[in-house]
Every structure is written in structure tokens, then in C-alpha cells.
Design a protein around this motif. Structure first.
Motif, PDB file in Angstrom:
ATOM      1  N   ILE A 193      49.822  35.470  41.729  1.00 16.98           N
ATOM      2  CA  ILE A 193      48.620  36.278  42.887  1.00 16.98           C
ATOM      3  C   ILE A 193      48.643  37.587  43.023  1.00 16.98           C
ATOM      4  O   ILE A 193      48.409  38.896  43.183  1.00 16.98           O
ATOM      5  CB  ILE A 193      47.398  35.889  43.477  1.00 16.98           C
ATOM      6  N   ASN A 194      50.035  37.936  43.867  1.00 17.00           N
ATOM      7  CA  ASN A 194      50.755  38.744  44.800  1.00 17.00           C
ATOM      8  C   ASN A 194      50.673  39.704  43.496  1.00 17.00           C
ATOM      9  O   ASN A 194      51.326  41.413  43.899  1.00 17.00           O
ATOM     10  CB  ASN A 194      51.331  38.999  45.428  1.00 17.00           C
ATOM     11  N   SER A 195      50.938  39.741  42.180  1.00 19.86           N
ATOM     12  CA  SER A 195      51.119  40.992  40.979  1.00 19.86           C
ATOM     13  C   SER A 195      50.276  41.056  40.786  1.00 19.86           C
ATOM     14  O   SER A 195      50.378  42.083  39.941  1.00 19.86           O
ATOM     15  CB  SER A 195      52.559  39.804  40.198  1.00 19.86           C
ATOM     16  N   ILE A 196      48.719  40.717  40.804  1.00 22.72           N
ATOM     17  CA  ILE A 196      47.992  41.755  40.372  1.00 22.72           C
ATOM     18  C   ILE A 196      47.070  42.967  41.353  1.00 22.72           C
ATOM     19  O   ILE A 196      47.258  42.775  42.275  1.00 22.72           O
ATOM     20  CB  ILE A 196      46.295  40.431  40.368  1.00 22.72           C
ATOM     21  N   ARG A 197      47.044  43.951  40.557  1.00 21.75           N
ATOM     22  CA  ARG A 197      47.007  44.853  40.693  1.00 21.75           C
ATOM     23  C   ARG A 197      45.127  46.335  40.291  1.00 21.75           C
ATOM     24  O   ARG A 197      44.988  46.526  41.790  1.00 21.75           O
ATOM     25  CB  ARG A 197      47.516  46.146  39.736  1.00 21.75           C
ATOM     26  N   LYS A 198      44.918  45.199  39.770  1.00 21.96           N
ATOM     27  CA  LYS A 198      43.973  45.690  39.013  1.00 21.96           C
ATOM     28  C   LYS A 198      42.891  44.510  38.801  1.00 21.96           C
ATOM     29  O   LYS A 198      43.375  43.896  37.543  1.00 21.96           O
ATOM     30  CB  LYS A 198      43.606  46.730  38.618  1.00 21.96           C
ATOM     31  N   ILE A 199      41.517  44.245  39.034  1.00 17.01           N
ATOM     32  CA  ILE A 199      40.785  43.395  38.687  1.00 17.01           C
ATOM     33  C   ILE A 199      39.456  44.671  37.805  1.00 17.01           C
ATOM     34  O   ILE A 199      38.465  45.582  38.653  1.00 17.01           O
ATOM     35  CB  ILE A 199      40.141  42.753  39.263  1.00 17.01           C
ATOM     36  N   GLU A 200      38.859  44.852  36.296  1.00 12.05           N
ATOM     37  CA  GLU A 200      38.338  45.627  35.900  1.00 12.05           C
ATOM     38  C   GLU A 200      36.973  44.934  35.275  1.00 12.05           C
ATOM     39  O   GLU A 200      37.800  43.784  34.181  1.00 12.05           O
ATOM     40  CB  GLU A 200      38.448  47.116  34.766  1.00 12.05           C
ATOM     41  N   LYS A 201      36.074  44.935  34.535  1.00 13.80           N
ATOM     42  CA  LYS A 201      34.664  44.572  33.917  1.00 13.80           C
ATOM     43  C   LYS A 201      34.837  44.900  32.001  1.00 13.80           C
ATOM     44  O   LYS A 201      35.584  46.118  32.485  1.00 13.80           O
ATOM     45  CB  LYS A 201      33.389  45.217  34.364  1.00 13.80           C
ATOM     46  N   SER A 202      34.992  44.229  31.611  1.00 15.93           N
ATOM     47  CA  SER A 202      35.288  44.374  30.220  1.00 15.93           C
ATOM     48  C   SER A 202      34.335  43.942  29.149  1.00 15.93           C
ATOM     49  O   SER A 202      34.234  43.016  29.650  1.00 15.93           O
ATOM     50  CB  SER A 202      36.733  44.058  30.042  1.00 15.93           C
ATOM     51  N   ASN A 203      34.173  44.126  27.862  1.00 15.00           N
ATOM     52  CA  ASN A 203      33.314  43.585  26.652  1.00 15.00           C
ATOM     53  C   ASN A 203      34.395  44.149  25.383  1.00 15.00           C
ATOM     54  O   ASN A 203      33.820  44.440  24.318  1.00 15.00           O
ATOM     55  CB  ASN A 203      32.144  44.813  27.027  1.00 15.00           C
ATOM     56  N   SER A 204      35.218  43.998  25.803  1.00 15.56           N
ATOM     57  CA  SER A 204      36.703  43.711  25.081  1.00 15.56           C
ATOM     58  C   SER A 204      36.013  42.517  23.929  1.00 15.56           C
ATOM     59  O   SER A 204      36.093  41.274  24.499  1.00 15.56           O
ATOM     60  CB  SER A 204      37.972  43.448  25.590  1.00 15.56           C
ATOM     61  N   ILE A 205      36.700  42.293  22.584  1.00 16.88           N
ATOM     62  CA  ILE A 205      36.493  42.216  21.150  1.00 16.88           C
ATOM     63  C   ILE A 205      37.937  40.829  21.190  1.00 16.88           C
ATOM     64  O   ILE A 205      38.228  40.720  20.402  1.00 16.88           O
ATOM     65  CB  ILE A 205      36.085  42.176  20.162  1.00 16.88           C
ATOM     66  N   LEU A 206      39.117  41.521  21.777  1.00 15.74           N
ATOM     67  CA  LEU A 206      40.221  41.281  21.924  1.00 15.74           C
ATOM     68  C   LEU A 206      40.152  39.935  22.144  1.00 15.74           C
ATOM     69  O   LEU A 206      40.165  39.152  23.028  1.00 15.74           O
ATOM     70  CB  LEU A 206      41.377  42.147  23.151  1.00 15.74           C
ATOM     71  N   SER A 207      40.943  39.227  21.382  1.00 17.97           N
ATOM     72  CA  SER A 207      41.577  37.551  21.430  1.00 17.97           C
ATOM     73  C   SER A 207      42.151  37.502  22.166  1.00 17.97           C
ATOM     74  O   SER A 207      42.554  37.817  23.430  1.00 17.97           O
ATOM     75  CB  SER A 207      42.065  36.909  20.336  1.00 17.97           C
ATOM     76  N   ALA A 208      41.294  35.955  23.264  1.00 16.82           N
ATOM     77  CA  ALA A 208      41.565  36.127  24.562  1.00 16.82           C
ATOM     78  C   ALA A 208      41.098  34.611  24.942  1.00 16.82           C
ATOM     79  O   ALA A 208      39.938  34.424  24.360  1.00 16.82           O
ATOM     80  CB  ALA A 208      40.803  37.393  25.625  1.00 16.82           C
ATOM     81  N   PRO A 209      41.610  33.882  26.347  1.00 16.46           N
ATOM     82  CA  PRO A 209      40.631  32.850  26.623  1.00 16.46           C
ATOM     83  C   PRO A 209      39.624  32.948  27.642  1.00 16.46           C
ATOM     84  O   PRO A 209      39.860  32.747  28.679  1.00 16.46           O
ATOM     85  CB  PRO A 209      41.791  32.228  27.597  1.00 16.46           C
ATOM     86  N   ALA A 210      38.830  33.249  26.448  1.00 20.45           N
ATOM     87  CA  ALA A 210      37.806  33.726  27.282  1.00 20.45           C
ATOM     88  C   ALA A 210      36.583  33.429  26.120  1.00 20.45           C
ATOM     89  O   ALA A 210      36.311  33.765  24.857  1.00 20.45           O
ATOM     90  CB  ALA A 210      37.368  35.307  27.405  1.00 20.45           C
ATOM     91  N   LEU A 211      35.283  32.729  27.004  1.00 13.12           N
ATOM     92  CA  LEU A 211      34.260  32.892  25.910  1.00 13.12           C
ATOM     93  C   LEU A 211      32.856  33.326  25.685  1.00 13.12           C
ATOM     94  O   LEU A 211      31.555  32.772  25.598  1.00 13.12           O
ATOM     95  CB  LEU A 211      34.055  30.376  25.906  1.00 13.12           C
ATOM     96  N   SER A 212      32.799  34.846  26.390  1.00 13.40           N
ATOM     97  CA  SER A 212      31.934  35.198  26.660  1.00 13.40           C
ATOM     98  C   SER A 212      32.716  36.790  26.477  1.00 13.40           C
ATOM     99  O   SER A 212      33.724  37.018  26.716  1.00 13.40           O
ATOM    100  CB  SER A 212      31.206  34.873  27.594  1.00 13.40           C
TER     101      SER A 212
END
Length: 133
Positions: free
Chosen positions: A75-94
Motif C-alpha cells: 500500500i505504501n507503493s501506491i501513488r495515485k487512485i483515479e476513476k476509470s471506465n476502461s474496458i481493459l481486461s482486469a479483475p473487475a466485474l464492472s
């Protein structure tokens, strides 16, 4: 340890409409295959939707999809969190997603059900995260 489930978009099931329809039609035609196929489809839907999750454990973000640990992020390596609507393959079901940028060039797309609560928990551990959601 906190576990966040993935948000699930209803339209992800659209590709399964035809196989479900064919399975039901086979059942009405008296074919045993229809029962097996329908049970298999339901199992896959439940398995994928129930096993995609994001775990915050001490100083790590663990991303799990099905039985696979996709990422184990400091978690200390996380720089940024942004909103996205990308269609790239990901471990996300939305497609209502967050992109987590970590290390120098790494990123992962996820879709926690309660995005704000999830982000707040990460910020408690690493207040230096830049948030743009």
C-alpha cells in the motif's frame, strides 16, 4: 483484514443469454445435457461473482479473482487512485472502476462495490496517495 467485494454490472451476463436459452430449450426437449449445461453456467456465474475481491491486510492490497491472487501490492507503493471506465481486461466485474497506480509504472484496474470506503481505508495506511475520483 478488510474484504471488499467487486461491483457487478448486469450486462456482463449478456453473452450467457444464448447458452442459458439453449440449455432451457434442451431441458424442455428432455435432454440431460440441458440440465448439466445450466448447472455449469450457474456455477460459473456464482463462482466468478463471489470470488472476485480486494483485501486490505495490514500494509498490503491483495487482489483476488477466482482462485488466483492477481496482485499483492504494498500500500505504501501506491501513488495515485483515479476513476476509470476502461474496458481493459482486469479483475473487475464492472466498468465503474478505479485504476490504482503503484511503483513507478504499474497499475491495476479494480471495481470495489463501495469505492469511497475502499479508498478511505487505503488513505489511512498511506496518506500520500493522490486521489482523483
Amino acid at each position: 483484514m478488510k474484504i471488499y467485494k467487486s461491483k457487478v454490472d448486469w450486462w456482463l451476463g449478456l453473452p450467457l443469454i444464448y447458452p442459458i436459452f439453449r440449455s432451457i430449450q434442451s431441458i424442455f426437449d428432455g435432454e440431460m445435457f440441458g440440465y448439466l449445461a445450466l448447472i455449469g453456467i450457474i456455477f460459473v456465474i456464482l463462482f466468478v461473482s463471489k470470488t472476485t475481491r480486494y483485501i486490505i491486510s495490514e500494509d498490503k492490497l491483495i487482489v483476488k479473482s477466482m482462485w488466483i491472487v492477481n496482485d499483492n501490492i504494498e500500500i505504501n507503493s501506491i501513488r495515485k487512485i483515479e476513476k476509470s471506465n476502461s474496458i481493459l481486461s482486469a479483475p473487475a466485474l464492472s466498468l465503474d472502476r478505479l485504476v490504482i497506480k503503484y511503483n513507478k509504472f504499474d497499475e491495476i484496474y479494480i471495481s470495489p462495490k463501495d469505492k469511497q470506503l475502499f479508498v478511505n481505508e487505503l488513505i489511512k495506511i498511506n496518506p500520500n496517495i493522490e486521489v482523483a475520483i
